[in-house]
Design a protein around this motif. Sequence first.
Motif, mmCIF file in Angstrom:
data_model
loop_
_atom_site.group_PDB
_atom_site.id
_atom_site.type_symbol
_atom_site.label_atom_id
_atom_site.label_comp_id
_atom_site.label_asym_id
_atom_site.label_seq_id
_atom_site.Cartn_x
_atom_site.Cartn_y
_atom_site.Cartn_z
ATOM 1 N N ASP A 90 8.707 -72.808 54.461
ATOM 2 C CA ASP A 90 7.531 -73.790 53.430
ATOM 3 C C ASP A 90 8.284 -71.998 52.308
ATOM 4 O O ASP A 90 8.270 -72.716 51.415
ATOM 5 N N MET A 93 11.694 -73.120 49.527
ATOM 6 C CA MET A 93 12.023 -74.011 48.897
ATOM 7 C C MET A 93 11.643 -73.865 47.095
ATOM 8 O O MET A 93 10.453 -73.760 46.936
ATOM 9 N N HIS A 95 10.090 -75.183 44.187
ATOM 10 C CA HIS A 95 9.162 -75.784 43.453
ATOM 11 C C HIS A 95 8.948 -76.785 43.046
ATOM 12 O O HIS A 95 8.504 -78.258 42.885
ATOM 13 N N GLU A 97 11.269 -79.199 43.442
ATOM 14 C CA GLU A 97 12.197 -80.434 43.797
ATOM 15 C C GLU A 97 11.361 -81.483 43.723
ATOM 16 O O GLU A 97 10.679 -81.424 45.322
ATOM 17 N N VAL A 99 10.463 -84.501 46.541
ATOM 18 C CA VAL A 99 10.103 -85.035 47.831
ATOM 19 C C VAL A 99 11.501 -85.706 48.763
ATOM 20 O O VAL A 99 12.647 -85.144 49.429
ATOM 21 N N THR A 102 14.333 -83.426 48.380
ATOM 22 C CA THR A 102 14.189 -82.160 49.651
ATOM 23 C C THR A 102 14.616 -82.398 50.954
ATOM 24 O O THR A 102 14.963 -82.320 51.770
ATOM 25 N N TRP A 142 7.327 -80.512 45.441
ATOM 26 C CA TRP A 142 6.916 -79.955 46.446
ATOM 27 C C TRP A 142 5.587 -78.927 45.855
ATOM 28 O O TRP A 142 4.826 -78.988 46.493
ATOM 29 N N ARG A 150 3.884 -80.995 53.240
ATOM 30 C CA ARG A 150 5.015 -80.243 53.345
ATOM 31 C C ARG A 150 5.046 -80.184 54.434
ATOM 32 O O ARG A 150 6.867 -80.218 54.936
ATOM 33 N N THR A 153 7.023 -83.055 55.190
ATOM 34 C CA THR A 153 8.533 -83.414 54.144
ATOM 35 C C THR A 153 9.380 -82.665 55.158
ATOM 36 O O THR A 153 10.211 -83.061 55.726
ATOM 37 N N ARG A 157 12.981 -83.567 56.110
ATOM 38 C CA ARG A 157 14.369 -82.988 56.129
ATOM 39 C C ARG A 157 15.785 -82.697 56.793
ATOM 40 O O ARG A 157 16.674 -82.990 57.423
#
Length: 250
Positions: A90, A93, A95, A97, A99, A102, A142, A150, A153, A157
């Motif tokens: 978390d 990542m 900020h 980008e 989803v 990601t 993000w 998150r 996501t 990912r």
Amino acid sequence: MPSSAVIALSNVTLTRDGRTILNGINWRIEAGEHWVVLGPNGSGKTSLIAALTGYKSPTSGTIHILGKTYGENDWFQLRKQIGLVSSALDKLMAHDEPVLETIVSGKYAMIDLWREPNLSDKRAARTILKRIECSHLAKRPWAQLSQGERQRTLIGRALMSKPKLLMLDEPCAGLDPVAREHFLQFLNRLGSKKNTPTIVLITHHLEEIVPAFTHALLLRGGKDIAKGSVNKTLTSILLSTAFDCQIDLR
């Protein structure tokens, strides 16, 4: 000879600075099973994940994952077949980008995707977004996601690389009660689908064990004190032993 099991551990011990963190762990996961690893803080749950993913080398014992043997095969290549979702990701990542990007980044084991995804990757990512019930988040950065979004996501990912094994290290940490319930319902639906990889959930909360999980491993002081089907393992007596406290499970 590598085991045919998804995971097979034989007498795995991990010692650091004179302290035994894992003590003779024996554990086997067959295809089609979803496991929860349960135990109090300091029981060795996170170290077990680190040993399985090759970030901590065992002092003794044998680890087989997906037909490969630790020490005899390239663990860096093997990690590409293992999806790992951890709260540590978390913080890494980007900020801004979206989803969708990601999700795509999981295919390349890359954080903060530095190139424009091609059409094939975008199609695959949209399919995964639908699978994790997050299609509406495709363009959202993000920084604007809730903690529950998150976590979904990060699972998406991980799924982008088509893993055979999905490890979730305390994915409900930081979620409020409502967000946690929604996430657990989603996890149960994901685990109930036929094309879902083997899931291993690390937790110390009994209420996070949804029906999709078939088996449980109980740890205490680095030892596996019980393992097997959920019904046989999650009992008042065994849980009381694991947590060193009288527990009445109903």
